[in-house]
Design an enzyme around this catalytic site. Structure first.
Site, PDB file in Angstrom:
ATOM      1  N   ASP A  76       8.040  -9.578  10.863  1.00 39.24           N
ATOM      2  CA  ASP A  76       8.023 -11.093  10.780  1.00 39.24           C
ATOM      3  C   ASP A  76       7.191 -11.583  12.215  1.00 39.24           C
ATOM      4  OD1 ASP A  76       8.272 -13.855  10.770  1.00 39.24           O
ATOM      5  OD2 ASP A  76      10.596 -13.382  11.159  1.00 39.24           O
ATOM      6  N   ASP A 105       6.311 -17.669  12.668  1.00 40.94           N
ATOM      7  CA  ASP A 105       7.257 -18.504  12.706  1.00 40.94           C
ATOM      8  C   ASP A 105       6.804 -19.973  12.835  1.00 40.94           C
ATOM      9  OD1 ASP A 105       9.402 -16.568  12.589  1.00 40.94           O
ATOM     10  OD2 ASP A 105       9.000 -16.094  14.735  1.00 40.94           O
ATOM     11  N   SER A 148       0.823  -1.253   0.003  1.00 39.66           N
ATOM     12  CA  SER A 148      -0.124   0.220   0.021  1.00 39.66           C
ATOM     13  C   SER A 148       0.815   1.267   0.157  1.00 39.66           C
ATOM     14  CB  SER A 148      -0.874   0.029   1.301  1.00 39.66           C
ATOM     15  OG  SER A 148      -1.801  -1.206   1.323  1.00 39.66           O
TER      16      SER A 148
END
Length: 812
Positions: A349, A352, A277
């Site tokens: 992140d 995991d 975006s």
């Protein structure tokens, strides 16, 4: 004989009636579907809104609500209290988007088999096993701790159900008739599911599977060179050199025991380009008005019905305009009389995978911290239309669900992305009360209110851009970020070691942020949130530098800007990648030795303006040329047994400009040693040959708008319910990021001032009914890069020539 014929025709008639009311394969019961009073004919709508003034009895309201509709059939809801404004929001949204809301929550929760039967079972299992419903349940438990937020969500739910209960079968949206099922009562959980679906879209990809295989094949030195922890061409969201005025909490160190685990044969859901975006705001010193201007265009997979629902909400202490998620209360992106805000995805992140070591085949215990810990089981009950219920058991460790056990994965595309025997730790499973962030933002009056509001937002993490009528601008990459050691999650991890777990959370007040930077603007395009001086690790890779660099270069020189200046930047189609590498590519060719289509193509490229406009042939050639060049350069990463990914795009840029003799350009399958020049020529020849074979001689078919084939598909891919092909420019790594069916899902510009003025458009319309004029009436405006002026009313009795209808909702 007459009796026999009479009986025969009676039997045939009854058989026909029975046949027409049976569901045959993919088709709905034709009798019901073709019924002129209750079937699909009943869904046709006129462009005329009918009576300009009307009333409606709606049980559940506590007072009167006025809904004013403008010439785009956008509702402006005026209520006397919080309960009624969110009740009415639910009611009116369901009136326009009921099937969309139902379908998306069924998709998210793994309940499509109830509608379409056995064909959706593996998709449903996948969604359940990923913990989508589990995550939504955690969210609703958290919401229950806050009575005001709980009341908002329940009022919204009750409004939806009031509309559902008012329907007769003939009133159902057409997709219910095609798929032959009926709507069910809305639950607060459904709203949680929609927000988790956004997390799956924006924070559900990962690269650690590929990276683990790359590390195993090439070793740490090459891996670090090709996949650095911080990009070299970055222009971060928070300007370089911004001081961090806080004392960091203890930051975890990389454990000595850390080692990555290579995984063979797994093709994962890689982080996607294009799922990004843009947003930015300029300060008053850069605008013609002396007030800030804010812009936002979130890029998502486009659908009809449209992703967003446009509306205005007004009640005591509240008057806000913008877009909402159908199925969730409040305005997500918008403005009020004091402030404006917009969001882009951070891409940190927050997902995991951990390899699990079970004690035995019973899998009732797993090894963790030098001891055997008990697993827990969650049984998912999947109802199947026309079949027996499936009871599916999912094993959870403290890290999360073990999505698939060894030898358990089906032959299903999404399942192929999951590593067997690994537990999933994902931010979408964490308790949160995200909607309260928007509740507070909708009422914000200043910078302090903005900062307080966004602390409630957990996931998917967003870059919240802000501007106020008091001349403040700011941006904050915000969400609930796990406290990690550097590179944690870049590769698959050993789930038995506590040091591999998330080590807590980065304090929200220490998320990166900047207010009123000296340069006079803030911006984000999914690039790195901060420079390397920021003390915490968020991720090793964010989106490529292209869009951010183009936006920042334009904003840096912008003076006396207007809404038109900002709109032009939203529609910018200039390629920074082409600027960076096209001179090198052209210099490597030998035009005197080219002939035919290749010679003509060289001439086009030599004169190309580097714009991805719809009529540009150069954009079509460059796009395929670059992709082919990358594939030929990184051919060592094409390994069917050990799937890998290519290095970031900027690594190839640096090699082309500065390392022409890099060994990566050499094709190891040939005796000769290739340099960049030879690979450039080879990829150019392949590109022109491919385009000529597919499109014929160079002509109109080579124009980018025709090659790209942009369109807006129907949410369930029902033929005829999507848009026509759009002749439009833009591209994945362009500011105007319109690709084939992904791009700006809502373009908004707000000129702050006295008063604030908003402009916006999305690719679709307010209605979810394909038989309505208002289903796709804004696509042409959107595709043309234009905006609609937004009607921001101050009272329900205000007069304006754009108002076409008023409805008074009451509870008699």
């Amino acid at each position: 004989m007459k009796v026999f014929l009479a009986v025969l025709f009676t039997v045939l008639g009854l058989s026909l009636v029975l046949l027409l009311n049976m569901k045959l394969g993919q088709a709905p019961p034709l009798g019901k579907f073709l019924d002129p009073f209750h079937g699909f004919w009943a869904n046709a709508e006129s462009a005329s809104p009918g009576d300009k003034e009307t009333g409606l009895d709606v049980p559940g309201l506590t007072g009167k609500v006025t809904v004013v509709f403008d010439d785009k059939m956008i509702p402006h809801i005026f209520a006397g209290n919080d309960h009624d404004v969110y009740f009415a929001q639910g009611y009116i949204t369901a009136k326009d988007r009921l099937w969309q809301m139902d379908f998306q929550t069924r998709f998210a929760s793994g309940r499509l088999s109830e509608v379409v039967g056995n064909k959706a079972v593996e998709l449903d299992r996948f969604q359940r096993r990923m913990g989508m419903t589990y995550g939504a349940e955690q969210m609703i438990k958290e919401v229950a701790k806050y009575p005001r937020l709980k009341a908002v969500m329940e009022a919204y739910r009750d409004g939806i159900n009031a509309y559902i209960h008012s329907l007769k079968p003939g009133d159902y949206p057409i997709e219910f008739k095609i798929l032959d099922y009926k709507p069910e009562d809305w639950q607060v959980l459904n709203t949680g599911l929609l927000l988790k679906l956004m997390s799956a879209t924006l924070a559900g990809g990962s690269n650690e599977f590929y990276m683990s295989n790359i590390l195993a094949k090439f070793g740490p030195d090459i891996t670090r060179d090709l996949f650095p922890d911080y990009p070299g061409l970055e222009d971060p969201i928070i300007p370089k050199g911004t001081p961090w005025n806080f004392k960091p909490v203890s930051i975890p160190q990389v454990p000595k025991s850390y080692s990555a685990i290579a995984t063979a044969g797994i093709r994962t859901k890689e982080l996607e380009e294009g799922i990004g975006s843009n947003n930015w705001a300029i300060s008053g010193k850069k605008s013609a008005s002396g007030y800030p201007i804010l812009a936002n265009d979130p890029h998502l997979d486009l659908t009809l019905p449209a992703i967003w629902y446009q509306l205005q909400l007004s009640a005591p202490g509240l008057n806000v305009y913008g877009v909402s998620i159908p199925g969730s209360p409040c305005v997500v992106i918008g403005y009020n009389k004091d402030v404006a805000w917009g969001v882009t995805n951070v891409g940190s992140d927050v997902l995991d995978w951990y390899q699990v070591n079970f004690r035995d085949t019973k899998k009732d215990a797993y090894f963790y911290d030098n001891a055997w810990k008990p697993t827990r089981r969650r049984i998912e009950h999947i109802a199947i239309r026309g079949g027996k219920q499936l009871d599916d058991t999912v094993i959870y460790t403290h890290q999360g669900p073990v999505v698939y056990l060894d030898n358990q994965k089906p032959a299903f595309a999404k399942a192929a992305n999951i590593p067997s025997g690994h537990a999933l730790r994902w931010i979408a499973h964490e308790p949160s009360a995200d909607i309260w962030a928007f509740y507070l933002l909708n009422r914000a009056k200043n910078y302090d209110d903005y900062r307080k509001a966004i602390t409630w937002f957990a996931a998917p993490a967003q870059n919240f851009a802000f501007a106020s009528a008091t001349n403040d601008i700011a941006i904050t990459p915000n969400g609930r970020f796990p406290l990690k050691w550097r590179e944690q999650g870049k590769f698959l991890m050993d789930g038995s070691k506590p040091e591999n777990d998330w080590q807590g959370w980065i304090p929200t007040e220490q998320n990166p942020t900047v207010k009123n930077p000296p340069r006079g603007f803030i911006s984000s395009a999914n690039q790195s949130p901060a420079d390397q001086s920021y003390p915490y690790y968020l991720s090793w890779e964010f989106h490529s530098y292209d869009r951010a660099r183009r936006i920042n270069s334009r904003l840096a020189v912008m003076e006396h800007a207007t809404v038109d200046s900002i709109r032009a930047l939203q529609n910018d189609t200039y390629s920074i990648l082409a600027e960076n590498i096209l001179p090198v590519l052209l210099k490597s060719l030998e035009p005197g030795r080219l002939s035919g289509e290749a010679k003509a193509a060289y001439s086009i490229m030599a004169g190309w303006n580097k714009q991805y406009d719809a009529g540009e042939k150069g954009a079509s050639i460059f796009e395929l040329w670059h992709n082919t060049l990358a594939r030929m350069t990184w051919d060592e990463f094409l390994d069917a047994e050990h799937p890998m990914r290519f290095p970031p795009r900027e690594r190839l840029v640096r090699m082309l400009r500065d390392e022409p003799l890099s060994p990566w350009f050499d094709d190891k399958n040939t005796p000769a040693k290739e340099t960049s020049r030879k690979i450039i020529r080879k990829s150019f020849a392949f590109t022109i040959d491919s385009l000529a074979r597919k499109l014929g001689p160079i002509g109109d078919k080579w124009e980018w708008g025709r090659v790209k084939g942009s369109h807006v598909p129907h949410l369930a891919a029902i033929p005829g319910f999507g848009s026509a092909t759009l002749f439009a420019g833009g591209g994945k790594n362009i500011v105007n990021a319109l690709s084939e069916s992904n791009g700006p899902s809502w373009r908004m510009i707000v000129a702050l001032g006295k008063p604030n003025k908003g402009y916006g458009v999305f690719p679709g319309g307010e209605s979810g009914n394909p038989g309505s004029f208002y289903y796709d009436n804004m696509i042409e405006t959107w595709a043309g890069g234009k905006l609609n002026e937004l009607l921001f009313l101050q009272s329900p009795t205000e007069t304006n020539k754009r108002i076409i209808k008023r409805i008074l909702l009451t509870n008699h």
